[in-house]
Each structure stands twice: as C-alpha cells, then as structure tokens.
Design a protein around this motif. Sequence first.
Motif, short mmCIF file in Angstrom:
data_model
loop_
_atom_site.label_atom_id
_atom_site.label_comp_id
_atom_site.label_asym_id
_atom_site.label_seq_id
_atom_site.Cartn_x
_atom_site.Cartn_y
_atom_site.Cartn_z
N ALA A 1 0.83 -1.21 0.00
CA ALA A 1 0.00 0.00 0.00
C ALA A 1 0.86 1.26 0.00
N GLU A 2 1.96 1.21 0.75
CA GLU A 2 2.87 2.36 0.78
C GLU A 2 3.47 2.60 -0.61
N LEU A 3 3.86 1.53 -1.28
CA LEU A 3 4.44 1.68 -2.62
C LEU A 3 3.41 2.22 -3.62
N GLN A 4 2.18 1.81 -3.47
CA GLN A 4 1.13 2.33 -4.34
C GLN A 4 0.93 3.83 -4.12
N ALA A 5 0.96 4.24 -2.84
CA ALA A 5 0.82 5.66 -2.53
C ALA A 5 2.01 6.45 -3.06
N ALA A 6 3.21 5.87 -2.94
CA ALA A 6 4.41 6.55 -3.43
C ALA A 6 4.35 6.73 -4.95
N GLN A 7 3.85 5.74 -5.64
CA GLN A 7 3.75 5.85 -7.10
C GLN A 7 2.77 6.97 -7.48
N ALA A 8 1.63 7.03 -6.78
CA ALA A 8 0.66 8.08 -7.07
C ALA A 8 1.25 9.46 -6.79
N ALA A 9 2.02 9.57 -5.70
CA ALA A 9 2.62 10.86 -5.35
C ALA A 9 3.65 11.29 -6.39
N SER A 10 4.46 10.34 -6.88
CA SER A 10 5.48 10.69 -7.89
C SER A 10 4.84 11.13 -9.19
N GLU A 11 3.70 10.55 -9.52
CA GLU A 11 3.01 10.96 -10.74
C GLU A 11 2.48 12.40 -10.60
N GLY A 12 1.94 12.73 -9.43
CA GLY A 12 1.40 14.07 -9.25
C GLY A 12 2.44 15.15 -9.06
N ALA A 13 3.69 14.77 -8.71
CA ALA A 13 4.72 15.76 -8.41
C ALA A 13 5.31 16.43 -9.65
N ARG A 14 5.18 15.82 -10.79
CA ARG A 14 5.84 16.35 -11.98
C ARG A 14 5.38 17.78 -12.32
N GLU A 15 4.11 18.04 -12.17
CA GLU A 15 3.58 19.34 -12.58
C GLU A 15 4.09 20.49 -11.72
N ASP A 16 4.55 20.19 -10.50
CA ASP A 16 4.96 21.25 -9.58
C ASP A 16 6.45 21.57 -9.64
N ARG A 17 7.24 20.79 -10.36
CA ARG A 17 8.70 20.90 -10.26
C ARG A 17 9.24 22.23 -10.84
N ALA A 18 8.79 22.64 -11.98
CA ALA A 18 9.35 23.82 -12.62
C ALA A 18 9.12 25.09 -11.78
N LYS A 19 7.90 25.29 -11.31
CA LYS A 19 7.60 26.47 -10.49
C LYS A 19 8.38 26.44 -9.17
N ALA A 20 8.46 25.26 -8.55
CA ALA A 20 9.20 25.16 -7.29
C ALA A 20 10.68 25.50 -7.49
N MET A 21 11.27 25.08 -8.59
CA MET A 21 12.68 25.37 -8.86
C MET A 21 12.93 26.87 -9.00
N GLN A 22 12.06 27.59 -9.70
CA GLN A 22 12.21 29.04 -9.86
C GLN A 22 12.09 29.76 -8.52
N ASP A 23 11.15 29.35 -7.70
CA ASP A 23 11.00 29.97 -6.38
C ASP A 23 12.25 29.75 -5.53
N LYS A 24 12.81 28.55 -5.57
CA LYS A 24 14.00 28.25 -4.77
C LYS A 24 15.22 29.01 -5.28
N ARG A 25 15.30 29.22 -6.58
CA ARG A 25 16.42 29.98 -7.13
C ARG A 25 16.40 31.44 -6.62
N ALA A 26 15.21 32.06 -6.61
CA ALA A 26 15.09 33.44 -6.12
C ALA A 26 15.44 33.52 -4.63
N ALA A 27 14.99 32.56 -3.85
CA ALA A 27 15.28 32.55 -2.42
C ALA A 27 16.77 32.38 -2.17
N LEU A 28 17.43 31.57 -2.95
CA LEU A 28 18.86 31.36 -2.80
C LEU A 28 19.64 32.64 -3.11
#
Length: 379
Positions: A109-136
Amino acid sequence: MAPKKGSKRVAAAVGAAGRPGKAARRSPQEEQLHAVAQALAAAALPDGCRAMLLAVLPTSLGAPADARHAVQARVVDMVGEALARTLADRDAAASKATEEAAAAGRRQAELQAAQAASEGAREDRAKAMQDKRAALSSADATLTEAKVTLAGRQKAELAAKEAEAAKMTECEAFDLLVAEHLCPLREGAWEEGALCGQQRVEQLQPALQIADLDASVRASLGSSGSKRASERSAFDTLVLEQVATSLFEKAAALRRELAERAAGLAEAGACVAAQASEVDTAEGAAQECRAAFEQALAQLHESEAQAKAAAQELQAFAAEVQRASQASEAAHGNLELFRAGPLAAYEALRHFDSKGAEAARAATAASKETLACVTAGGA
C-alpha cells in the motif's frame, strides 16, 4: 562414519510404533500411534529423551487408559508435553507468517501511494525550482553583507586584544620590579652576596620613571635607599615610604587601565560573537536555500525516472506479497494438519480404554478374516 548414538533405538521405536506397510493392515489405533511416533521423531527433543519416549510409546500410550500404571501414565503426559511444545512452535510460526504477510500488504500500500505521489509531483517541479532559485539569490546577498560586517568587527577586536596584551605586559613588569626590590629597600636589610640597597634602587628605575614620584624624592632615594635600616634617619624612612606610596598608586592605576582594556576587549568580543552568530544564521539559511534549490532542480530532472522506478518497485514487490501470503497459508496448513493428525491421535489414544481396545481387536480380527477369504477365493 558411525551412526549417532541413540539413532538405532529411535528407528526401532518408530518401527515398533507403526512399521511401514500396507495401510489396511493397521488398526485405527495403530495408525494413531504411528502418527504420534512420527511427530515425536520430528520434535525438538534431546536425542536420549526422544529415544526413550519412542521406545516406550507402544506400551504406554498404546495401552488402554484404564489399564495404565503410574509410569505409563507419566510417559503419556510427557508425550503430551512434547506435542504441546510442537504445537506452540507451529502456532508461533503461523502467527509470525501472518504478521509478515500483513507487513507485506502494508508495504504494498505504501508503494502504491508513493507511485501516485510521484506521478502528481511532476507538474509542480518547474515552479518550485524558480521559487527556490530566487530565495537562494536573496540568502547569498544577506550572507555576503554579514561577512563584511564581521570582518570589520574582528579587526576592531584584534586591536583591542593587542592593546590589552601590551597593558598586561606593562602591568606585570611593573609589579615584578616592585615585588622584587621595594620590600628589601623598605626593610633596609639584605644578605651578603645579594643586591645591596643602591643596586636595588637602580633596578627600580624603570618603575620609578613611570610612577608619579616627586623629583626631590627621586633625588633623595639614591642616598636613603643605599643605607641599612640601622643607619637611616627619619627623613630616610619618610623618603622610602613616599616612594612606596607612589609605586603602589601607580600599580593600582596600571591595573585600572588593564581592567579598562579588558572591558573594551570583552565588548569587542561580544560584538564579534553577535555578528558571527548572524553570519552563522545567514549561512545556515543560504545552505538551506541552496539544498532546497538543488533538490527542486533534481526533482525536475528526475521526476520521470522516479515515477518509472516507483512502478517497477511496486511490480517487483508483488512477488514478495505473494510469497508471504503463500507462506502464511502453508504455516496455518501445517498447524491444522498437526492438530488434526498427531495431536488428535494423541488425544484419542490418551482416552482410549479397555472396552474400546477390545472392540478394536474384534474389528481387526474380522478384517483379517475377510481379507483371508478374499485372498483364498481369488486363488
């Protein structure tokens, strides 16, 4: 290699309890006794104990319950205790296998949840990277400013430290001269071979030059200090006391100046420590921002690979779930087989009495007679 001690007796006892042959030739009680003997042969017992129980099994558990004497009854109890331990071991193994199967299910069940989370994370990566660059970038600027301020305060602290060290050297040198030469001069006594009064006056000159000493007193000290106590006049004593007072006052003034230097150094050190703390804080914040940026960037680049890896891990773990489930079923099956087989046979024999034995013998005799007739007719 010679056979293990007791092994022949064990084999003989197992054969006596139920020698392999045609199933039809055994009575139900013989089948039960054979099942118990096989369980004892596989039980976790010392070799000697196992051999003894198997040797006396037919004449103890095989005897009717109402015809057993005390020793036979005790043997029956010992057999029951051995079977109970085996039952406990199999029950524990079944419980452990059940827990392992449940744990495998939870992990799946944990692995199934992890797979679902990894699928949903892709859409957030680009915006998160830009925010972290400005903070740095902001954190790095704050850290640079804090380090420049720290360097200035460290320079001020070094100057204060050097000033304190110089004043301490001056104070210690002054105190050493006074401690070594003033007391003998005031007492007007010195041993033969030691420094005389005039020599001690000369040694005191560096201290006398920085002390607030009246010029006339300094001029008179050479004469008054060279005399022993018995040779001095009241004036000579007055001169020496005035010199002592001036030197003590100067020593006190030097210590006050040293204390002021120490206070200044402490203040400078506190400023450095406070600024160093700010630098540490800014550096920690910058490190956190940098780690967050690097993590976001790595997540952006690796999100597809993570999703694929999660799916592969879930698929691979399916075999482990199946293995744990099968192991649990097998452990419970072995437990039930033991309960329905050797344990049930033991309980039946333990309560089997003379009436039942007589009926069993009659049934066996009838079976043999029927078998003999069938054999003769066939011949």
